[in-house]
Design an enzyme around this catalytic site. Structure first.
Site, PDB file in Angstrom:
ATOM      1  N   LYS B  98      51.160  49.319  61.005  1.00 53.27           N
ATOM      2  CA  LYS B  98      51.150  48.873  62.262  1.00 53.27           C
ATOM      3  C   LYS B  98      51.989  49.779  63.209  1.00 53.27           C
ATOM      4  O   LYS B  98      51.808  49.965  64.217  1.00 53.27           O
ATOM      5  CB  LYS B  98      51.137  47.452  62.679  1.00 53.27           C
ATOM      6  CG  LYS B  98      50.282  46.672  62.148  1.00 53.27           C
ATOM      7  CD  LYS B  98      48.947  46.708  62.751  1.00 53.27           C
ATOM      8  CE  LYS B  98      47.850  45.948  62.289  1.00 53.27           C
ATOM      9  NZ  LYS B  98      46.445  45.986  62.851  1.00 53.27           N
ATOM     10  N   GLU B 120      48.373  41.188  71.012  1.00 55.45           N
ATOM     11  CA  GLU B 120      48.048  40.159  70.387  1.00 55.45           C
ATOM     12  C   GLU B 120      48.152  40.656  68.791  1.00 55.45           C
ATOM     13  O   GLU B 120      48.443  41.510  68.329  1.00 55.45           O
ATOM     14  CB  GLU B 120      46.471  40.272  70.569  1.00 55.45           C
ATOM     15  CG  GLU B 120      45.584  41.226  69.367  1.00 55.45           C
ATOM     16  CD  GLU B 120      45.859  42.535  69.869  1.00 55.45           C
ATOM     17  OE1 GLU B 120      46.192  42.871  70.839  1.00 55.45           O
ATOM     18  OE2 GLU B 120      45.742  43.265  68.708  1.00 55.45           O
ATOM     19  N   SER B 388      48.342  48.890  52.973  1.00 56.59           N
ATOM     20  CA  SER B 388      48.397  49.014  54.369  1.00 56.59           C
ATOM     21  C   SER B 388      49.745  48.199  54.785  1.00 56.59           C
ATOM     22  O   SER B 388      50.315  48.421  55.625  1.00 56.59           O
ATOM     23  CB  SER B 388      47.230  48.656  55.220  1.00 56.59           C
ATOM     24  OG  SER B 388      46.912  47.350  54.745  1.00 56.59           O
TER      25      SER B 388
END
Lengths: 278, 406
Positions: B98, B120, B388
């Site tokens: 991210k 969010e 990830s």
């Protein structure tokens, strides 16, 4: 433009202009708190003083609504409201009232899933006069706006405080019926705008269009309606009306006072609109 | 559904943000001027070498890029088939991919003169990454997170608070990622003049899907160089988990025009595809619709009302998917399959025990698919799995399921 047939919206706007007063535009959610009560409310609105009706198509994810209309949508969906039922309610209303304009308001996905061509054809047949679809900006006009216009349904656009003189011509391009001015930045039912700001914004929009400008967001009382009506062609009230529904419910169910609570508030707002005449 | 095969799978979207019929800009008028401004600002940043240089520097010294491409020797031997490589995005600063997107977007927010950041989050990985870059660049940060997710991802909530962010629990709906995104959009409509909305996945109105993909493509670009350096050839198969799909599009995109590279996205199969509203597999169990600014596959009922879906993984618990994935699905370039909660949980434990790497439950879905496929492939074949995120945040959830009271 004079070759277009006169729509119920145009006829109603012309009539109010002749009377020299602003319109009261009322929003309620279809199917809130249940189908029968919702239809009773719908039928009672004109008699209570509503000039134009916005009928909300409930959606699970109403991104631009504040808590009151979110809750109304949840109530309606929990009671089993569907697009088919919403259109049936309009048809039932039309059987007894062929003059009060009805504008369906909501979000695109339920229309997209119903099927755009089927929707505009069924809506027209039911007696729908206009559409307000919050998440369809002019950049996506081919989706629904142009099919609606072809079917003879007005496509009403929201103008906002972020709609500058460059943006206004873009959003007014394919709009008809009226312009709904969202008078504050934010979601429905929270803040309200100062009358002076409304006057400035309305005259700015009117420099770009001959369409009437109805002003909404945060109008809860006859007093506020009177203040806005002095500067606009109409006043839109929604959250206060669905809150009036909510306040009469017992265990989530309609009571004997539900319809009356809505019509009482509409009558107060209608008196305010009449006091606020220019 | 499939369209004529395009000459390249890497040229989308068009200038209006469409990947085939998917994508677009379905937002309230209040937001449109800003969306158009964002599009312009991003195009200008893309053309500015100084922007890329600054991002590259931060990626190297702040995030720790390039992330390693690791040969999972014991897992490969354990499964007895293809060689499995793991792209170690879980080693990035903040523990997931991210951060790649957040660094790009914070630089853009600064260029646009915005003074407040909202985001969010589902699993909290994007919330943590957003809070991190806001701390690093001195911006106030407010994060919307479903109340259910606040409960199941407590460590990440506290991490965001430590980083100075305000976390708003969202109780609407099921209190998961969809509801958090609705609430973030409501904040944005209210504060549009000052606020930059840092969307965490490759979804939302144009230009977000393309922009987030571009920032995440560093994963695939590095993978390409790394596998060529080690193996002298491209992999036979790339696997990534798909919720909104940002880590997946990041590793997929640089390989889309290499026809010999098979690409598989793994959706959250939850309780199973036959359980109504019991999974979060938009492509395998949904149909096209419009939500949160784009047309894409959505979990929805027959009347167009959006379903909540379910996944063991908060990060995959979303009823939509990035529009480019919908297009890649319909064109057939990428295959999307579901993995159930149980399969993800098993993969989580297998990778932990065999390789000493605790994957995020999101990434465990991709590992689960590798566990299914590797034994059916030859020993000379190569799989790359995008790992990830790391699983530290999930130990409480997994502990609960395994009956261990932490």
């Amino acid at each position: 433009m004079s070759s277009l047939p006169v729509t119920r919206i145009d006829a109603r706007v012309a009539k109010l202009k002749a009377e020299g007063r602003a319109a009261l535009v009322t929003f309620v959610t279809a199917g809130d708190p249940d189908t029968d009560t919702s239809l009773a409310i719908l039928k009672a609105l004109p008699g209570a003083g509503a000039d134009i009706i916005e009928f909300g198509m409930p959606f699970s994810d109403p991104m631009a609504e504040g808590p009151p209309i979110q809750a109304a949508d949840i109530r309606a969906l929990a009671a089993g409201q569907t697009m088919v039922k919403t259109l049936e309610q309009v048809r039932a209303f039309r059987a007894g009232d062929n003059e009060t304009p009805i504008v369906l308001m909501g979000y695109y996905n339920p229309i997209y899933i119903y099927g755009v061509e089927r929707f505009v054809s069924d809506a027209k047949a039911a007696g729908v006069d206009g559409l307000i679809v919050v998440d369809l900006p002019p950049e996506e006009d081919e989706e629904l706006c142009l099919p609606a216009i072809r079917a003879g349904i007005s496509f009403i656009r929201l103008a906002t405080p972020t709609s500058d003189d460059k943006r206004l011509p873009v959003l007014l391009r394919n709009s008809s019926g009226f312009v709904y001015y969202v008078s504050v930045l934010g979601v429905t039912g929270v803040k309200s705008a100062a009358a002076g700001d409304v006057a400035t914004a309305v005259s700015r929009i009117k420099a770009h269009t001959p369409l009437p400008v109805m002003v909404g967001f945060g109008v809860k009382t006859g007093e506020q309606a009177a203040a806005i009506a002095a500067h606009a062609d109409g006043v839109v009230v929604g959250s206060a009306l669905v809150n009036a529904v909510r306040d009469t419910l017992v265990d989530g169910k309609a009571t004997a006072s539900t319809v009356k609570a809505v019509t009482n508030l509409v009558a107060d707002l209608a008196a305010g609109v009449r006091r606020g005449r220019k | 559904m499939s369209e004529a095969t395009p000459n390249s799978f890497r040229t989308g979207p068009d200038e209006r943000g469409h990947f085939g019929i998917f994508g677009g800009r379905y937002v309230a008028e209040t937001l449109m001027p800003l969306i158009l401004e964002l599009d312009k600002a991003y195009e200008a940043a893309k053309a500015d070498p100084a922007f890329h240089a600054e991002l590259k520097g931060l990626n190297a010294t702040y995030t720790g890029r390039p992330s390693p491409l690791y040969f999972a020797e014991r897992l490969s031997a354990h499964l007895g088939g293809a060689k499995i490589y793991l792209k170690r995005e879980e080693l990035n600063h903040t523990g997931s991919h991210k951060i790649n997107n957040c660094l790009g977007q914070i630089l853009l927010a600064r260029r646009m003169g915005k003074t407040r950041i909202i985001a969010e989050t589902g699993a909290g990985q994007h919330g943590v990454a957003s809070a991190t870059v806001c701390a690093r660049f001195g911006y106030p940060c407010e994060v919307y997170m479903g109340a259910t997710d606040v409960e199941r991802q407590k460590p990440n909530v506290f991490r965001m608070q430590l980083l100075g962010a305000e976390v708003h629990p969202v109780t609407a709906g099921n209190g998961t990622l969809k509801d958090a995104m609705n609430e973030a959009l409501r904040d944005w409509v209210t504060n549009v003049e000052t606020t930059y909305y840092m969307i965490g996945t490759a979804a939302g109105p144009h230009p977000y899907p393309a922009m987030v993909r571009d920032f995440q493509s560093v994963i695939g670009n590095e993978t390409r160089e790394q596998i060529l350096a080690v193996e002298g050839r491209l992999p036979d198969l790339i696997i990534a988990a798909v919720g909104g799909g940002s880590n997946a599009i990041g590793i997929f995109h640089p390989f889309l025009d290499d026809p010999d590279v098979r690409i598989v996205g793994v959706e959250a199969g939850g309780h199973g595809m036959n359980v109504y509203n019991g999974h979060a597999a938009s492509l395998n169990g949904g149909k096209p619709g419009v939500l949160h600014g784009n047309r894409t596959y959505l979990l929805q009922d027959d009347d167009g009302q959006i379903l909540e879906g379910h996944s063991i993984s908060a990060g995959l618990d979303y009823p939509g998917i990035g529009p480019e994935h919908s297009w890649l699905n319909d064109t057939g370039r990428v295959t999307y399959v579901p993995a159930t909660d149980q399969e993800a949980l098993d993969a989580f434990q297998t990778l932990t025990k065999v390789e000493g790497i605790i994957p995020a439950l999101e990434s465990a879905h991709a590992v689960a698919e590798a566990i299914k496929r590797a034994p059916t492939m030859g020993k000379e074949e190569i799989i790359v799995v995008n790992l990830s995120g790391r699983g530290d945040k999930d130990v409480f959830t997994v502990g609960k399921i395994l009956g261990v009271d932490l």
